[in-house]
Every structure is written in structure tokens, then in C-alpha cells.
Design a protein around this motif. Structure first.
Motif, PDB file in Angstrom:
ATOM      1  N   GLY A 137     -60.344 -33.392  36.536  1.00 39.81           N
ATOM      2  CA  GLY A 137     -59.380 -32.683  35.888  1.00 39.81           C
ATOM      3  C   GLY A 137     -58.359 -33.871  35.237  1.00 39.81           C
ATOM      4  O   GLY A 137     -58.926 -35.002  34.903  1.00 39.81           O
ATOM      5  N   ALA A 156     -54.135 -30.152  36.125  1.00 39.85           N
ATOM      6  CA  ALA A 156     -55.116 -28.993  35.818  1.00 39.85           C
ATOM      7  C   ALA A 156     -56.612 -29.472  36.215  1.00 39.85           C
ATOM      8  O   ALA A 156     -56.876 -30.724  36.153  1.00 39.85           O
ATOM      9  CB  ALA A 156     -55.219 -28.712  34.345  1.00 39.85           C
ATOM     10  N   VAL A 158     -60.553 -28.711  36.311  1.00 43.90           N
ATOM     11  CA  VAL A 158     -62.080 -28.295  35.664  1.00 43.90           C
ATOM     12  C   VAL A 158     -63.359 -28.433  36.683  1.00 43.90           C
ATOM     13  O   VAL A 158     -63.336 -29.410  37.511  1.00 43.90           O
ATOM     14  CB  VAL A 158     -62.197 -28.914  34.553  1.00 43.90           C
ATOM     15  N   ARG A 172     -64.196 -31.384  28.412  1.00 44.66           N
ATOM     16  CA  ARG A 172     -63.757 -29.871  29.170  1.00 44.66           C
ATOM     17  C   ARG A 172     -62.367 -30.517  29.748  1.00 44.66           C
ATOM     18  O   ARG A 172     -61.112 -29.671  29.730  1.00 44.66           O
ATOM     19  CB  ARG A 172     -64.476 -29.913  30.450  1.00 44.66           C
ATOM     20  N   ARG A 175     -59.499 -30.673  26.882  1.00 45.68           N
ATOM     21  CA  ARG A 175     -58.812 -29.208  26.632  1.00 45.68           C
ATOM     22  C   ARG A 175     -57.633 -29.052  27.657  1.00 45.68           C
ATOM     23  O   ARG A 175     -56.613 -28.293  26.924  1.00 45.68           O
ATOM     24  CB  ARG A 175     -59.717 -28.137  26.772  1.00 45.68           C
ATOM     25  N   GLU A 176     -57.708 -29.152  28.903  1.00 39.17           N
ATOM     26  CA  GLU A 176     -56.624 -29.059  29.810  1.00 39.17           C
ATOM     27  C   GLU A 176     -55.358 -29.953  29.437  1.00 39.17           C
ATOM     28  O   GLU A 176     -54.218 -29.548  29.645  1.00 39.17           O
ATOM     29  CB  GLU A 176     -57.251 -29.119  31.130  1.00 39.17           C
ATOM     30  N   GLU A 177     -55.707 -31.251  29.006  1.00 38.60           N
ATOM     31  CA  GLU A 177     -54.752 -32.199  28.704  1.00 38.60           C
ATOM     32  C   GLU A 177     -53.921 -31.713  27.646  1.00 38.60           C
ATOM     33  O   GLU A 177     -52.689 -31.590  27.709  1.00 38.60           O
ATOM     34  CB  GLU A 177     -55.292 -33.528  28.509  1.00 38.60           C
ATOM     35  N   ARG A 179     -53.246 -28.696  27.043  1.00 39.17           N
ATOM     36  CA  ARG A 179     -52.538 -27.550  27.477  1.00 39.17           C
ATOM     37  C   ARG A 179     -51.384 -28.066  28.256  1.00 39.17           C
ATOM     38  O   ARG A 179     -50.277 -27.519  28.106  1.00 39.17           O
ATOM     39  CB  ARG A 179     -53.590 -26.676  28.185  1.00 39.17           C
TER      40      ARG A 179
END
Length: 205
Positions: A137, A156, A158, A172, A175-177, A179
Motif C-alpha cells: 500500500g 491505503a 492493496v 495498483r 491509484r491509491e496514492e 486518492r
């Protein structure tokens, strides 16, 4: 502090997290305003991306200075001239000195591609795969003198999937970064603004 916290983003490369912050700050309800993007690399692609998004962007080439102290003095002067209130590191590859970090204590943020305190430093995706972890993550944290060790603001997670390579896992996580970094900046900016408003009420000029 101004109604929207004046924020400068520091980059060294493409600045994908910078782009996410700039996009989020387009909302009038966002508590931070991205007033400048600075890079230590004149050729950083993120500078052109920032300008295309309507944000001022400049380079302070670290090679033009005799050492870290002189480079950081130039960086500090530019931040002060811009009346920066928050600094966000977004793929900024210079390790800042303890004295610089201390001057911005509680106002300098970083995004790191691991679940801190695990996997500090570089090559986190490769290291996560080598360790065989089930989850990976990213973490937004306050910057302190110790690398990747400041107080955590947001994380976050993953899953690490069968067949993942470093590139797939990195995508993957990224994308969370994109957000959580804007959300973390918004929360910090709101907190700092509220604290300054309370102080102004208690200590009117």
C-alpha cells in the motif's frame, strides 16, 4: 493562515501525485490551493504538466549550488517569497536536512509507496514481492528528520495478487496514492486553518 492554505509541491520527475493534488484543488471546497510546483530537476516532465494545468512551475537546479545547505537556502527563500503555508513532497528525490524539516514541522507532507513503518526507503514494490507479503500500500505522513518515519496521516492497502510483478503492483498502489494524498492534504489544511482561526480569536490584534 489564509482561507485556503497556500501549498507548494516539490517534485523531481513526472509528478503524477502532484497532478492529483492540482486536480483536487480545483474544487472551491478544497482547503489548500496549489500556488507553485518546484523541481530540483529542470528537465522534470512534471513542470510542463503543472504549467498546462495552469499552475506556476519552476526549477531550482540542485547542481547550481555548492552543496545541500546552499540549495536548501534557495528553496527556503522561494517558499517564503511564495508565502507557502504547506509543502507537499511528490516524488521529490532530495533528502532534506533536519534543520529544513524542523522549520516546516507539521506543515510538510510526503507520500510513500509502502505501509509504513514497513519498507522505508526505495524499491518498495520489489521488496514487498521478495518478502511475500499479502498486502502492500501507501502512506501519507508528516516529514521528520528520520527518513519515512514521521507521524502517519493516512494509509491505503492493496492486495498482492498471484502473478504480480513490481510494475503491476506499483500501478495498483499508485491509484491509491492519487486518492489518499489529496484527502490527506485537505485534512491537514483544514486542521491548520481551524487552529489559526482559534488562535486569532483568542489573541486578537
Amino acid at each position: 493562515m489564509s482561507p485556503r492554505a497556500r501549498t507548494v509541491v516539490l517534485i523531481s520527475g513526472r509528478g503524477s501525485n502532484m497532478s492529483a493534488l492540482v486536480e483536487a484543488a480545483r474544487s472551491p471546497d478544497f482547503a489548500a490551493e496549489i500556488v507553485l510546483v518546484l523541481s530540483d530537476e529542470p528537465g522534470a516532465p512534471g513542470l510542463a504538466i503543472a504549467r498546462e494545468a495552469g499552475v506556476a512551475a519552476e526549477a531550482i537546479d540542485f547542481r547550481a549550488y555548492p552543496g545541500k545547505a546552499a540549495f536548501e537556502a534557495a528553496l527556503e527563500a522561494r517558499l517564503r517569497a511564495e508565502r507557502a503555508e504547506i509543502v507537499c513532497l511528490a516524488g521529490f528525490m532530495r533528502v532534506l536536512s533536519p534543520s529544513f524539516v524542523e522549520r516546516w514541522k507539521g506543515r510538510i507532507l510526503n507520500i510513500h509507496p509502502s505501509l509504513l513503518p514497513n519498507l522505508r526507503g526505495l524499491n518498495t514494490h520489489e521488496r514487498a514481492l521478495r518478502q511475500g507479503v499479502a498486502e502492500h500500500g501507501c502512506t501519507v505522513h508528516f516529514v521528520t528528520a528520520e527518513l519515512d518515519a514521521g507521524p502517519i496521516i493516512a494509509q491505503a492497502r492493496v492486495p498482492v495478487l498471484p502473478g504480480d510483478d513490481a510494475e503491476a503492483l506499483a500501478a495498483r498502489v499508485l491509484r491509491e496514492e492519487h486518492r489518499i494524498y489529496p484527502a490527506a492534504l485537505n485534512a491537514v489544511a483544514r486542521s491548520l486553518t481551524s487552529a489559526n482561526v482559534r488562535e486569532a480569536r483568542l489573541n486578537p490584534r
